[in-house]
Design an enzyme around this catalytic site. Structure first.
Site, mmCIF file in Angstrom:
data_model
loop_
_atom_site.group_PDB
_atom_site.id
_atom_site.type_symbol
_atom_site.label_atom_id
_atom_site.label_comp_id
_atom_site.label_asym_id
_atom_site.label_seq_id
_atom_site.Cartn_x
_atom_site.Cartn_y
_atom_site.Cartn_z
ATOM 1 C CB ILE A 42 50.697 57.580 86.713
ATOM 2 C CG1 ILE A 42 51.439 57.977 85.444
ATOM 3 C CG2 ILE A 42 49.268 57.155 86.403
ATOM 4 C CD1 ILE A 42 51.572 56.860 84.435
ATOM 5 C CD GLU A 193 60.798 53.339 101.204
ATOM 6 O OE1 GLU A 193 60.396 52.796 100.150
ATOM 7 O OE2 GLU A 193 60.360 54.440 101.603
ATOM 8 C CG ASP A 259 51.836 55.924 94.707
ATOM 9 O OD1 ASP A 259 52.926 56.401 95.078
ATOM 10 O OD2 ASP A 259 51.745 54.927 93.970
#
Length: 315
Positions: A42, A193, A259
Site C-alpha cells: 500500500i 537484513e 517503501d
C-alpha cells in the site's frame, strides 16, 4: 507506462500520535491521530501516486478496519483489487516522544491465514498480475503464510512475463535465498537484513556490493538492492554495481523510507529508466520520506529537489 500491481497481504490502518513524554505507568495524553492506510505494498502504491504514476493495489482486507483501509485508498485515488482476509485487518500505532524525538512503533500481527485462503489469494493475484507489467511484493507476511510464499508466487505469475520486485525479510528472505524456485527480477533488503543473510558484518560499500552480486550469481534475483542506512543505496546485477549517495537532510521520521524508495524505484522502471537512474530516483524518495512526520511518505517537490543531490557511480 508499464502497469504496476502491488501486493499487501497484511495491511494496516496506521495511527500516528505525539505525546509530551513516553513513560511507563502513567496516562499519556496524545495528539489527535494521523490516520493512513499502511502495509508495504500500500505504501508503495501511495508513493507511486504521489510521484505522478498509477498502480493497482491487491489488498487482503477484513471487517471494520478493512473497510477503513478500502475507504482511505479510494479517497486517495488508488486502484484497488480487494480480497477477503480471514479476519479483522490489523492496526499499527506510532508514538513520538516530543521531548526526546524518539519513536515507538507498535505493530499488530494480523489475522491467521489457512492453506485454503492462501490458495485462493494466489489464484486471484495470478489473474490480476498485468501482462508484461511489474508485480511488487512488500511487507510482512501475516501469521500462517509459509516462508516460501514469494517463491510460489513467482512461479504462479511466470506466464504473465511480469517483472517481480520483492522486499522481504526474516525467514522468508532466507528461504528465498536458499532455494529459489524462480529468480526474482529485483530483491531489496536493508543492511541489517543483508548482514543476517550473509552471516557476517558488511562494513563497507564494497562488502555489500560483493554480497549482493553473489546473490545474483547464485540465481536469487537478477538485481539485488542493499540499503545501507544513511550511507548509501546500492544495486548489483551479474555484470555491474552502482551506488547512490544519500544527501544530508533533517530527519523527522524514518517510517516509510524503504517503501518510498521502492515505490520510486519501481515507478522509474515502469517509466523506462535504467537501473542506475531508478536507483537515484528511489534514493531521492527515501531521503525525502525521512523529512516528513509520522507515517507520511515522500513528497514530490522534495524528491525533485533532492534528485540531483543523489549522484550514482559504479563501484
Amino acid at each position: 507506462m508499464t502497469p504496476i500491481l502491488t501486493i499487501t497481504l497484511n495491511p494496516t490502518v496506521d495511527l500516528a500520535v505525539d505525546a509530551d513524554e513516553v513513560r511507563p505507568e502513567r496516562k499519556l495524553r496524545c495528539s489527535r491521530p494521523l490516520t493512513n492506510p499502511g502495509g508495504g505494498g500500500i505504501n508503495i502504491s501511495r508513493t507511486i501516486l504521489e510521484l505522478g504514476g498509477q498502480s493497482t493495489a491487491f489488498v487482503a482486507v477484513g471487517d471494520t478496519t478493512g473497510d477503513k483501509v478500502m475507504r482511505l485508498l479510494a479517497e486517495a485515488g488508488i486502484g484497488l483489487v480487494p480480497f477477503p482476509a480471514p479476519g479483522e485487518t490489523r492496526q499499527s500505532i506510532t508514538v513520538t516522544d516530543r521531548h526526546s524525538g524518539e519513536q515507538y512503533r507498535f505493530v499488530m500481527p494480523g489475522p491467521h491465514w489457512g492453506a485454503r485462503q492462501l490458495r485462493r489469494a494466489l489464484d486471484r493475484i495470478a489473474r490480476a498480475a498485468p501482462e508484461n507489467g511489474i508485480v511488487v511484493v512488500s511487507g510482512s507476511h501475516p501469521p500462517g503464510v509459509p516462508d516460501d510464499f514469494t517463491a510460489t508466487l513467482a512461479a504462479r505469475i511466470a506466464r504473465t512475463k511480469a517483472q517481480l520486485v520483492l522486499d522481504t525479510s526474516g525467514k522468508a528472505l532466507k528461504r528465498l535465498a536458499s532455494a529459489p524456485l524462480k529468480p526474482a527480477d529485483v530483491l531489496r533488503m536493508d543492511e541489517v537484513e543483508a548482514e543476517e543473510l550473509a552471516g557476517h558484518p558488511l562494513p563497507t560499500r564494497c562488502d555489500s556490493a560483493d554480497f549482493a552480486q553473489t546473490l545474483v550469481r547464485h540465481g536469487v534475483a537478477h538485481a539485488v538492492i542493499v540499503a545501507r542506512g544513511a550511507d548509501s543505496n546500492l544495486i548489483a546485477t551479474a555484470k555491474a554495481r552502482w551506488i547512490a549517495e544519500i544527501p544530508e537532510v533533517q530527519v523527522v521520521s524514518k517510517v516509510g523510507a524503504g517503501d518510498s524508495f521502492l515505490g520510486a524505484y519501481t515507478l522509474g522502471l515502469a517509466r523506462g529508466l535504467s537501473q542506475p537512474e531508478a536507483l537515484q530516483f528511489g534514493t531521492a524518495a527515501a531521503a525525502a520520506a525521512v523529512m516528513t512526520p509520522a507515517t507520511d511518505l515522500c513528497r514530490a517537490p522534495d524528491v525533485r529537489k533532492l534528485l540531483p543531490l543523489c549522484p550514482v557511480s559504479e563501484i
